[in-house]
Design an enzyme around this catalytic site. Structure first.
Site, short mmCIF file in Angstrom:
data_model
loop_
_atom_site.label_atom_id
_atom_site.label_comp_id
_atom_site.label_asym_id
_atom_site.label_seq_id
_atom_site.Cartn_x
_atom_site.Cartn_y
_atom_site.Cartn_z
N PHE A 1 -15.53 3.30 6.70
CA PHE A 1 -14.19 3.73 6.32
C PHE A 1 -13.95 3.73 4.82
O PHE A 1 -12.82 3.97 4.37
CB PHE A 1 -13.14 2.84 7.02
CG PHE A 1 -13.29 1.36 6.73
CD1 PHE A 1 -12.77 0.79 5.58
CD2 PHE A 1 -13.97 0.53 7.63
CE1 PHE A 1 -12.89 -0.57 5.32
CE2 PHE A 1 -14.10 -0.83 7.37
CZ PHE A 1 -13.56 -1.38 6.21
N THR B 1 -5.59 -6.83 10.81
CA THR B 1 -5.85 -5.58 10.09
C THR B 1 -5.26 -4.37 10.82
O THR B 1 -4.63 -3.51 10.21
CB THR B 1 -7.37 -5.39 9.91
OG1 THR B 1 -7.91 -6.57 9.31
CG2 THR B 1 -7.68 -4.18 9.05
N HIS C 1 -2.12 -5.52 1.56
CA HIS C 1 -3.41 -6.20 1.38
C HIS C 1 -3.15 -7.68 1.21
O HIS C 1 -2.14 -8.07 0.62
CB HIS C 1 -4.10 -5.66 0.12
CG HIS C 1 -5.31 -6.46 -0.30
ND1 HIS C 1 -6.54 -6.28 0.26
CD2 HIS C 1 -5.44 -7.48 -1.20
CE1 HIS C 1 -7.40 -7.13 -0.29
NE2 HIS C 1 -6.76 -7.87 -1.17
N ARG D 1 2.57 -6.58 9.08
CA ARG D 1 1.88 -5.38 9.57
C ARG D 1 2.45 -4.93 10.91
O ARG D 1 2.55 -3.72 11.17
CB ARG D 1 0.37 -5.64 9.65
CG ARG D 1 -0.31 -5.55 8.27
CD ARG D 1 -1.71 -6.07 8.28
NE ARG D 1 -2.46 -5.71 7.07
CZ ARG D 1 -3.63 -6.23 6.75
NH1 ARG D 1 -4.20 -7.12 7.54
NH2 ARG D 1 -4.25 -5.87 5.65
N TYR E 1 -12.46 -1.96 -4.12
CA TYR E 1 -12.99 -2.15 -2.77
C TYR E 1 -14.52 -2.07 -2.73
O TYR E 1 -15.08 -1.82 -1.65
CB TYR E 1 -12.37 -1.13 -1.81
CG TYR E 1 -10.96 -1.47 -1.38
CD1 TYR E 1 -10.69 -2.53 -0.52
CD2 TYR E 1 -9.88 -0.73 -1.83
CE1 TYR E 1 -9.40 -2.85 -0.12
CE2 TYR E 1 -8.58 -1.03 -1.44
CZ TYR E 1 -8.36 -2.09 -0.58
OH TYR E 1 -7.08 -2.41 -0.17
N LYS F 1 0.83 -1.21 0.00
CA LYS F 1 0.00 0.00 0.00
C LYS F 1 0.86 1.26 0.00
O LYS F 1 2.07 1.21 0.25
CB LYS F 1 -0.94 -0.05 1.21
CG LYS F 1 -1.90 -1.25 1.17
CD LYS F 1 -2.92 -1.18 2.30
CE LYS F 1 -3.89 -2.36 2.24
NZ LYS F 1 -4.97 -2.23 3.24
N ARG G 1 -2.34 -14.51 4.99
CA ARG G 1 -3.00 -13.75 6.07
C ARG G 1 -2.20 -13.91 7.38
O ARG G 1 -2.07 -12.96 8.15
CB ARG G 1 -4.44 -14.22 6.26
CG ARG G 1 -5.36 -14.04 5.05
CD ARG G 1 -5.76 -12.63 4.78
NE ARG G 1 -6.39 -11.99 5.89
CZ ARG G 1 -7.14 -10.87 5.78
NH1 ARG G 1 -7.35 -10.31 4.59
NH2 ARG G 1 -7.67 -10.31 6.82
N ASN H 1 -2.05 0.20 6.56
CA ASN H 1 -1.54 -1.03 7.18
C ASN H 1 -0.64 -1.85 6.26
O ASN H 1 -0.56 -3.07 6.37
CB ASN H 1 -2.69 -1.86 7.76
CG ASN H 1 -3.69 -2.28 6.72
OD1 ASN H 1 -3.53 -1.97 5.53
ND2 ASN H 1 -4.72 -3.00 7.13
N GLU I 1 -9.38 -10.45 -7.59
CA GLU I 1 -8.48 -9.32 -7.37
C GLU I 1 -7.27 -9.40 -8.30
O GLU I 1 -6.82 -8.38 -8.84
CB GLU I 1 -8.05 -9.30 -5.90
CG GLU I 1 -9.20 -8.94 -4.97
CD GLU I 1 -8.93 -9.17 -3.50
OE1 GLU I 1 -9.82 -8.88 -2.68
OE2 GLU I 1 -7.83 -9.67 -3.15
N1 UDP Z 1 -9.72 -0.33 7.07
C1 UDP Z 1 -9.80 0.90 7.66
N2 UDP Z 1 -10.51 1.02 8.84
C2 UDP Z 1 -11.13 -0.03 9.43
C3 UDP Z 1 -11.05 -1.30 8.83
C4 UDP Z 1 -10.33 -1.42 7.65
O1 UDP Z 1 -9.25 1.87 7.15
O2 UDP Z 1 -11.76 0.14 10.49
C5 UDP Z 1 -8.97 -0.49 5.81
C6 UDP Z 1 -7.63 -1.19 6.00
O3 UDP Z 1 -6.69 -0.59 5.09
C7 UDP Z 1 -7.96 -2.61 5.58
C8 UDP Z 1 -8.97 -2.39 4.46
O4 UDP Z 1 -9.73 -1.27 4.90
O5 UDP Z 1 -6.80 -3.31 5.18
C9 UDP Z 1 -9.88 -3.55 4.17
O6 UDP Z 1 -10.51 -3.95 5.37
P1 UDP Z 1 -10.64 -5.50 5.77
O7 UDP Z 1 -11.61 -5.59 6.88
O8 UDP Z 1 -10.90 -6.30 4.53
O9 UDP Z 1 -9.18 -5.82 6.35
P2 UDP Z 1 -8.00 -6.75 5.78
O10 UDP Z 1 -8.64 -7.89 5.04
O11 UDP Z 1 -7.16 -5.86 4.87
O12 UDP Z 1 -7.22 -7.19 6.99
MG MG Z 2 -10.01 -7.87 3.53
#
Ligand code: UDP
Ligand code: MG
Length: 139
Positions: free
Chosen positions: A59, A93, A117, A104, A51, A11, A87, A114, A128
């Site tokens: 968010f 996250t 992805h 992370r 997204y 990112k 993961r 973070n 994706e």
């Molecule tokens: N995100 C954010 N605020 C939140 C949760 C998620 O800005 O409260 C952003 C963060 O960059 C995250 C992305 O949205 O990686 C996608 O969210 P997801 O829940 O899919 O998390 P991930 O799969 O990336 O762990």
């Molecule tokens: Mg996700």
């Protein structure tokens, strides 16, 4: 089939801080092989399309503005058990919750910024990856 592939983006916080090489090294050291990779930048509309699954989340606006704010590295990765293993490698996250030693925990600055992805399912990994790469770009 798709069960051994996942999709990642480094990112804008990570590329901007100069962590691109370090993070790619971590990914390779963890046993993933790179099947496709590109350095690029999303427009806001492209970030909103990528997204779209999060469009109702509070968010969404912050996330899409952030993801289109600077360069990213997109990649398709291959390994046994790729989606769950990746993961595990990247961690939770929110970097405050990410286990020690995860990407992370080491490189992310906030829940939004973070660093990386990682796809959450085989189906989404395929979708994706196809968002960024043509069949010609896979090796
Ligand atoms: N995100 C954010 N605020 C939140 C949760 C998620 O800005 O409260 C952003 C963060 O960059 C995250 C992305 O949205 O990686 C996608 O969210 P997801 O829940 O899919 O998390 P991930 O799969 O990336 O762990
Ligand atoms: Mg996700």
């Amino acid at each position: 089939m798709a069960t051994n592939r996942t999709f990642t983006m480094l990112k804008p916080d990570a590329t901007g801080a100069g962590y691109t090489g370090k993070i790619i090294d971590r990914i390779i050291d963890a046993g993933f092989s790179i099947k496709a990779m590109k350095w690029t930048q999303l427009s806001l509309a492209e970030a909103e399309a990528f997204y779209a699954v999060h469009s109702e989340r509070p968010f969404f606006g912050e996330l899409t503005a952030y993801m289109s704010s600077g360069p990213i590295v997109a990649a398709i990765l291959e390994k046994d058990n790729a989606v769950p293993d990746f993961r595990d490698l990247i961690g939770a996250t929110d970097p405050k919750d990410a286990a020690a030693g995860t990407i992370r925990a080491e490189f992310a600055t906030s829940i939004a910024a973070n660093a990386v992805h990682g796809s959450d399912s085989d189906e989404n990994a395929a979708l994706e990856g196809a968002f960024y790469f043509s069949q010609r770009e896979l090796a």
